[in-house]
Design a protein around this motif. Sequence first.
Motif, PDB file in Angstrom:
ATOM      1  N   LYS A 130       0.828  -1.197   0.000  1.00  0.00           N
ATOM      2  CA  LYS A 130       0.000   0.000   0.000  1.00  0.00           C
ATOM      3  C   LYS A 130       0.868   1.256   0.000  1.00  0.00           C
ATOM      4  O   LYS A 130       1.748   1.407   0.850  1.00  0.00           O
ATOM      5  CB  LYS A 130      -0.915   0.003   1.223  1.00  0.00           C
ATOM      6  CG  LYS A 130      -1.914  -1.154   1.238  1.00  0.00           C
ATOM      7  CD  LYS A 130      -2.822  -1.057   2.453  1.00  0.00           C
ATOM      8  CE  LYS A 130      -3.872  -2.150   2.444  1.00  0.00           C
ATOM      9  NZ  LYS A 130      -4.765  -2.060   3.627  1.00  0.00           N
ATOM     10  N   GLU A 138       2.991   0.634   3.555  1.00  0.00           N
ATOM     11  CA  GLU A 138       2.895  -0.524   4.437  1.00  0.00           C
ATOM     12  C   GLU A 138       2.585  -1.768   3.608  1.00  0.00           C
ATOM     13  O   GLU A 138       2.108  -1.686   2.478  1.00  0.00           O
ATOM     14  CB  GLU A 138       1.829  -0.318   5.519  1.00  0.00           C
ATOM     15  CG  GLU A 138       0.417  -0.173   4.988  1.00  0.00           C
ATOM     16  CD  GLU A 138      -0.597   0.050   6.103  1.00  0.00           C
ATOM     17  OE1 GLU A 138      -1.690  -0.562   6.054  1.00  0.00           O
ATOM     18  OE2 GLU A 138      -0.311   0.848   7.013  1.00  0.00           O
ATOM     19  N   GLU A 140       0.566  -5.477   3.629  1.00  0.00           N
ATOM     20  CA  GLU A 140      -0.497  -6.217   4.303  1.00  0.00           C
ATOM     21  C   GLU A 140      -0.588  -7.618   3.721  1.00  0.00           C
ATOM     22  O   GLU A 140      -0.637  -7.791   2.493  1.00  0.00           O
ATOM     23  CB  GLU A 140      -1.843  -5.505   4.164  1.00  0.00           C
ATOM     24  CG  GLU A 140      -2.979  -6.206   4.905  1.00  0.00           C
ATOM     25  CD  GLU A 140      -4.291  -5.444   4.822  1.00  0.00           C
ATOM     26  OE1 GLU A 140      -5.340  -6.100   4.685  1.00  0.00           O
ATOM     27  OE2 GLU A 140      -4.256  -4.207   4.907  1.00  0.00           O
ATOM     28  N   ARG A 141      -0.596  -8.601   4.599  1.00  0.00           N
ATOM     29  CA  ARG A 141      -0.707  -9.992   4.171  1.00  0.00           C
ATOM     30  C   ARG A 141      -1.500 -10.759   5.212  1.00  0.00           C
ATOM     31  O   ARG A 141      -1.175 -10.730   6.389  1.00  0.00           O
ATOM     32  CB  ARG A 141       0.662 -10.634   3.985  1.00  0.00           C
ATOM     33  CG  ARG A 141       0.590 -12.053   3.421  1.00  0.00           C
ATOM     34  CD  ARG A 141       1.940 -12.519   2.935  1.00  0.00           C
ATOM     35  NE  ARG A 141       1.816 -13.768   2.200  1.00  0.00           N
ATOM     36  CZ  ARG A 141       2.149 -14.955   2.725  1.00  0.00           C
ATOM     37  NH1 ARG A 141       2.618 -15.043   3.939  1.00  0.00           N
ATOM     38  NH2 ARG A 141       2.012 -16.062   2.001  1.00  0.00           N
ATOM     39  N   GLY A 143      -4.248 -10.133   6.564  1.00  0.00           N
ATOM     40  CA  GLY A 143      -4.796  -9.293   7.612  1.00  0.00           C
ATOM     41  C   GLY A 143      -3.769  -8.671   8.546  1.00  0.00           C
ATOM     42  O   GLY A 143      -4.140  -7.905   9.444  1.00  0.00           O
ATOM     43  N   ARG A 145      -0.656  -6.123   9.157  1.00  0.00           N
ATOM     44  CA  ARG A 145      -0.053  -4.932   8.560  1.00  0.00           C
ATOM     45  C   ARG A 145       1.382  -4.779   9.066  1.00  0.00           C
ATOM     46  O   ARG A 145       1.639  -4.855  10.271  1.00  0.00           O
ATOM     47  CB  ARG A 145      -0.871  -3.696   8.917  1.00  0.00           C
ATOM     48  CG  ARG A 145      -2.280  -3.724   8.345  1.00  0.00           C
ATOM     49  CD  ARG A 145      -3.155  -2.695   9.021  1.00  0.00           C
ATOM     50  NE  ARG A 145      -2.664  -1.342   8.763  1.00  0.00           N
ATOM     51  CZ  ARG A 145      -3.080  -0.280   9.452  1.00  0.00           C
ATOM     52  NH1 ARG A 145      -3.938  -0.427  10.445  1.00  0.00           N
ATOM     53  NH2 ARG A 145      -2.606   0.921   9.156  1.00  0.00           N
ATOM     54  N   TYR A 146       2.297  -4.573   8.122  1.00  0.00           N
ATOM     55  CA  TYR A 146       3.708  -4.385   8.452  1.00  0.00           C
ATOM     56  C   TYR A 146       4.084  -2.937   8.156  1.00  0.00           C
ATOM     57  O   TYR A 146       3.893  -2.456   7.035  1.00  0.00           O
ATOM     58  CB  TYR A 146       4.580  -5.344   7.635  1.00  0.00           C
ATOM     59  CG  TYR A 146       4.264  -6.805   7.895  1.00  0.00           C
ATOM     60  CD1 TYR A 146       4.912  -7.498   8.909  1.00  0.00           C
ATOM     61  CD2 TYR A 146       3.313  -7.475   7.129  1.00  0.00           C
ATOM     62  CE1 TYR A 146       4.626  -8.836   9.150  1.00  0.00           C
ATOM     63  CE2 TYR A 146       3.014  -8.808   7.358  1.00  0.00           C
ATOM     64  CZ  TYR A 146       3.670  -9.474   8.374  1.00  0.00           C
ATOM     65  OH  TYR A 146       3.378 -10.810   8.618  1.00  0.00           O
ATOM     66  N   GLN A 147       4.607  -2.251   9.157  1.00  0.00           N
ATOM     67  CA  GLN A 147       4.940  -0.840   9.031  1.00  0.00           C
ATOM     68  C   GLN A 147       6.364  -0.606   9.509  1.00  0.00           C
ATOM     69  O   GLN A 147       6.818  -1.231  10.477  1.00  0.00           O
ATOM     70  CB  GLN A 147       3.967   0.003   9.854  1.00  0.00           C
ATOM     71  CG  GLN A 147       2.517  -0.151   9.422  1.00  0.00           C
ATOM     72  CD  GLN A 147       1.545   0.502  10.388  1.00  0.00           C
ATOM     73  OE1 GLN A 147       1.681   0.373  11.595  1.00  0.00           O
ATOM     74  NE2 GLN A 147       0.568   1.226   9.848  1.00  0.00           N
TER      75      GLN A 147
END
Length: 209
Positions: A130, A138, A140-141, A143, A145-147
């Motif tokens: 995204k 970020e 997302e996989r 559900g 979220r990696y930030q």
Amino acid sequence: MDLLYDIAIGLTTGLLGYGTSEGKRRLLERRALRHLRAFWLGGAGRFKFVYPIYHGEYGAKFPKNMARIEDIAACQIILEEIQAIGATVILASDDEPDDNEADLILICSPRGNRKSLHVATHYQLPFLYKVFTDKPSEIEREGIRYQSGPIQPGPKTDFALLVRLTDTARRRKIFCLWGLRGAGTLGAAQFLNTPRNLARIHKEVGNQD
């Protein structure tokens, strides 16, 4: 006589030790090359590095020979791997047309690299990358979220995606090294520079995407 015998025994032991260590080194090198070939080969057989052309504050392009240091370092790491297996490599910016005859190595995420953005929007991928205008990207996989962490002095926290997918229409592979920030892009390249990690990838997925 005893002294000569001791020297002879010492030399023999030393030579045997050298032969053992040299043999072990060559065995490890062969294994490393085998894992490199297993990961990188299987597509077109020639590679094109695609790096992003950045724009300044008022939209002007930076010169083509300028890139972020993390992108340059990542390119250098992967370039050495590709050269080790004897493959051909060419370098191109993300605003150059695609010749469709080379495996693509996409350095930098869809936020900076136009070719990466095309892959993210036109290929079926098991994650979402995204891109936002008002905050960092970020991943997302399933559900989750990696930030990335905030920009500040000291160690940086980042996440990266390492992707290998097959473009069946063009009979080539596409490799993506995408960090949320530059540290992640460089981290993906460093991950691939470790034979143990390549062996793990091969064990888990073989030559599949």
